[in-house]
Design a protein around this motif. Structure first.
Motif, PDB file in Angstrom:
ATOM      1  N   LEU A   6      45.006  36.205  43.818  1.00  0.00           N
ATOM      2  CA  LEU A   6      44.255  35.314  42.927  1.00  0.00           C
ATOM      3  C   LEU A   6      43.135  36.062  42.210  1.00  0.00           C
ATOM      4  N   SER A   7      42.480  36.973  42.914  1.00  0.00           N
ATOM      5  CA  SER A   7      41.394  37.752  42.313  1.00  0.00           C
ATOM      6  C   SER A   7      41.914  38.653  41.205  1.00  0.00           C
ATOM      7  N   VAL A   8      43.053  39.282  41.424  1.00  0.00           N
ATOM      8  CA  VAL A   8      43.639  40.149  40.392  1.00  0.00           C
ATOM      9  C   VAL A   8      44.038  39.317  39.176  1.00  0.00           C
ATOM     10  N   ILE A   9      44.655  38.184  39.410  1.00  0.00           N
ATOM     11  CA  ILE A   9      45.033  37.303  38.298  1.00  0.00           C
ATOM     12  C   ILE A   9      43.785  36.858  37.542  1.00  0.00           C
ATOM     13  N   ALA A  10      42.741  36.485  38.271  1.00  0.00           N
ATOM     14  CA  ALA A  10      41.490  36.067  37.628  1.00  0.00           C
ATOM     15  C   ALA A  10      40.885  37.206  36.824  1.00  0.00           C
ATOM     16  N   PHE A  11      40.920  38.428  37.384  1.00  0.00           N
ATOM     17  CA  PHE A  11      40.372  39.574  36.656  1.00  0.00           C
ATOM     18  C   PHE A  11      41.141  39.803  35.362  1.00  0.00           C
ATOM     19  N   MET A  12      42.448  39.686  35.436  1.00  0.00           N
ATOM     20  CA  MET A  12      43.270  39.859  34.238  1.00  0.00           C
ATOM     21  C   MET A  12      42.942  38.793  33.189  1.00  0.00           C
ATOM     22  N   LEU A  13      42.807  37.558  33.617  1.00  0.00           N
ATOM     23  CA  LEU A  13      42.503  36.474  32.679  1.00  0.00           C
ATOM     24  C   LEU A  13      41.125  36.642  32.045  1.00  0.00           C
ATOM     25  N   VAL A  14      40.122  36.914  32.871  1.00  0.00           N
ATOM     26  CA  VAL A  14      38.759  37.077  32.356  1.00  0.00           C
ATOM     27  C   VAL A  14      38.684  38.297  31.443  1.00  0.00           C
ATOM     28  N   THR A  15      39.276  39.401  31.864  1.00  0.00           N
ATOM     29  CA  THR A  15      39.236  40.625  31.067  1.00  0.00           C
ATOM     30  C   THR A  15      39.966  40.446  29.750  1.00  0.00           C
ATOM     31  N   PHE A  16      41.155  39.878  29.813  1.00  0.00           N
ATOM     32  CA  PHE A  16      41.932  39.680  28.591  1.00  0.00           C
ATOM     33  C   PHE A  16      41.193  38.734  27.651  1.00  0.00           C
ATOM     34  N   ALA A  17      40.587  37.692  28.197  1.00  0.00           N
ATOM     35  CA  ALA A  17      39.827  36.756  27.358  1.00  0.00           C
ATOM     36  C   ALA A  17      38.619  37.448  26.728  1.00  0.00           C
ATOM     37  N   ALA A  18      37.808  38.112  27.530  1.00  0.00           N
ATOM     38  CA  ALA A  18      36.588  38.745  27.013  1.00  0.00           C
ATOM     39  C   ALA A  18      36.914  39.869  26.034  1.00  0.00           C
ATOM     40  N   GLN A  19      37.756  40.786  26.470  1.00  0.00           N
ATOM     41  CA  GLN A  19      38.056  41.940  25.625  1.00  0.00           C
ATOM     42  C   GLN A  19      38.952  41.561  24.446  1.00  0.00           C
ATOM     43  N   GLY A  20      39.897  40.663  24.673  1.00  0.00           N
ATOM     44  CA  GLY A  20      40.780  40.226  23.591  1.00  0.00           C
ATOM     45  C   GLY A  20      40.020  39.506  22.495  1.00  0.00           C
ATOM     46  N   VAL A  21      39.158  38.575  22.882  1.00  0.00           N
ATOM     47  CA  VAL A  21      38.348  37.860  21.889  1.00  0.00           C
ATOM     48  C   VAL A  21      37.433  38.839  21.157  1.00  0.00           C
ATOM     49  N   SER A  22      36.858  39.786  21.894  1.00  0.00           N
ATOM     50  CA  SER A  22      35.992  40.778  21.258  1.00  0.00           C
ATOM     51  C   SER A  22      36.778  41.649  20.281  1.00  0.00           C
ATOM     52  N   HIS A  23      37.890  42.213  20.734  1.00  0.00           N
ATOM     53  CA  HIS A  23      38.647  43.161  19.917  1.00  0.00           C
ATOM     54  C   HIS A  23      39.369  42.513  18.732  1.00  0.00           C
ATOM     55  N   LEU A 110      28.384  46.922  25.628  1.00  0.00           N
ATOM     56  CA  LEU A 110      27.476  46.486  26.693  1.00  0.00           C
ATOM     57  C   LEU A 110      27.471  44.966  26.853  1.00  0.00           C
ATOM     58  N   VAL A 111      27.431  44.244  25.757  1.00  0.00           N
ATOM     59  CA  VAL A 111      27.416  42.774  25.837  1.00  0.00           C
ATOM     60  C   VAL A 111      28.734  42.250  26.398  1.00  0.00           C
ATOM     61  N   VAL A 112      29.832  42.716  25.855  1.00  0.00           N
ATOM     62  CA  VAL A 112      31.139  42.222  26.316  1.00  0.00           C
ATOM     63  C   VAL A 112      31.391  42.652  27.759  1.00  0.00           C
ATOM     64  N   GLY A 113      31.020  43.873  28.108  1.00  0.00           N
ATOM     65  CA  GLY A 113      31.188  44.333  29.488  1.00  0.00           C
ATOM     66  C   GLY A 113      30.368  43.514  30.465  1.00  0.00           C
ATOM     67  N   PHE A 114      29.113  43.219  30.100  1.00  0.00           N
ATOM     68  CA  PHE A 114      28.264  42.392  30.968  1.00  0.00           C
ATOM     69  C   PHE A 114      28.866  40.998  31.132  1.00  0.00           C
ATOM     70  N   LEU A 115      29.321  40.406  30.040  1.00  0.00           N
ATOM     71  CA  LEU A 115      29.953  39.079  30.125  1.00  0.00           C
ATOM     72  C   LEU A 115      31.222  39.122  30.969  1.00  0.00           C
ATOM     73  N   GLN A 116      32.065  40.106  30.725  1.00  0.00           N
ATOM     74  CA  GLN A 116      33.324  40.233  31.464  1.00  0.00           C
ATOM     75  C   GLN A 116      33.067  40.344  32.964  1.00  0.00           C
ATOM     76  N   PHE A 117      32.232  41.271  33.371  1.00  0.00           N
ATOM     77  CA  PHE A 117      32.014  41.491  34.792  1.00  0.00           C
ATOM     78  C   PHE A 117      31.108  40.426  35.409  1.00  0.00           C
ATOM     79  N   GLY A 118      30.234  39.830  34.616  1.00  0.00           N
ATOM     80  CA  GLY A 118      29.412  38.737  35.123  1.00  0.00           C
ATOM     81  C   GLY A 118      30.252  37.494  35.405  1.00  0.00           C
ATOM     82  N   ILE A 119      31.063  37.104  34.438  1.00  0.00           N
ATOM     83  CA  ILE A 119      31.932  35.934  34.641  1.00  0.00           C
ATOM     84  C   ILE A 119      32.905  36.190  35.774  1.00  0.00           C
ATOM     85  N   PHE A 120      33.529  37.373  35.767  1.00  0.00           N
ATOM     86  CA  PHE A 120      34.476  37.665  36.836  1.00  0.00           C
ATOM     87  C   PHE A 120      33.787  37.675  38.196  1.00  0.00           C
ATOM     88  N   GLY A 121      32.586  38.190  38.277  1.00  0.00           N
ATOM     89  CA  GLY A 121      31.866  38.226  39.552  1.00  0.00           C
ATOM     90  C   GLY A 121      31.670  36.844  40.139  1.00  0.00           C
TER      91      GLY A 121
END
Length: 141
Positions: A6-23, A110-121
């Motif tokens: 579940l954690s890996v799936i959540a990381f993938m979802l949060v990362t794809f959302a944060a980085q995908g929306v950013s990129h 920095l902003v997207v990384g903080f959001l990605q890892f903050g939300i995932f945390g």
């Protein structure tokens, strides 16, 4: 083991959302101006990285806290690993490559990384708190 999956799936979802929306949405022009990016990213490699990183974060939290995880500890470990990973992307990449604007690069990464890892945390801590104990439910042999 379910908490790690579940954690890996959540990381993938949060990362794809944060980085995908950013990129591809918010900072699309910024990333389009960078000459060293592929026109078509190799998605399988990105998914492999997300699986590896999500697993490392999940297992690290379990090794550190066992079944006694609080949400704040999920946030803390994710932000620590995030600082480790994002510092390379934010600082070393523009030092090696001719990015159009170092200021924009730093701000975005920095902003997207903080959001990605903050939300995932927060999600990581919640998942480990909710599903981390793999002991048999009471009343089962």
């Amino acid at each position: 083991m379910i908490v790690h999956i579940l954690s890996v799936i959540a990381f993938m979802l949060v990362t794809f959302a944060a980085q995908g929306v950013s990129h591809f949405v918010i900072n699309a022009d910024h990333f389009a101006s960078i000459g060293f990016l592929r026109a078509e990213p190799i998605m399988a490699m990105g998914f492999a990285v997300m699986i590896i990183q999500g697993a490392i974060l999940s297992f690290s939290l379990q090794i550190w806290k066992g079944d006694a995880v609080q949400i704040k500890e999920g946030l803390l470990i994710s932000l620590i690993f995030g600082a480790f990973l994002v510092s390379y992307i934010a600082l070393t990449e523009p030092a090696k490559y001719a990015v159009p604007s170092i200021t924009d690069w730093l701000r975005i990464e920095l902003v997207v990384g903080f959001l990605q890892f903050g939300i995932f945390g927060l999600v990581l801590g919640w998942l480990h708190r909710r599903f981390g104990s793999e002991k048999a439910p009471k009343g089962t042999p």
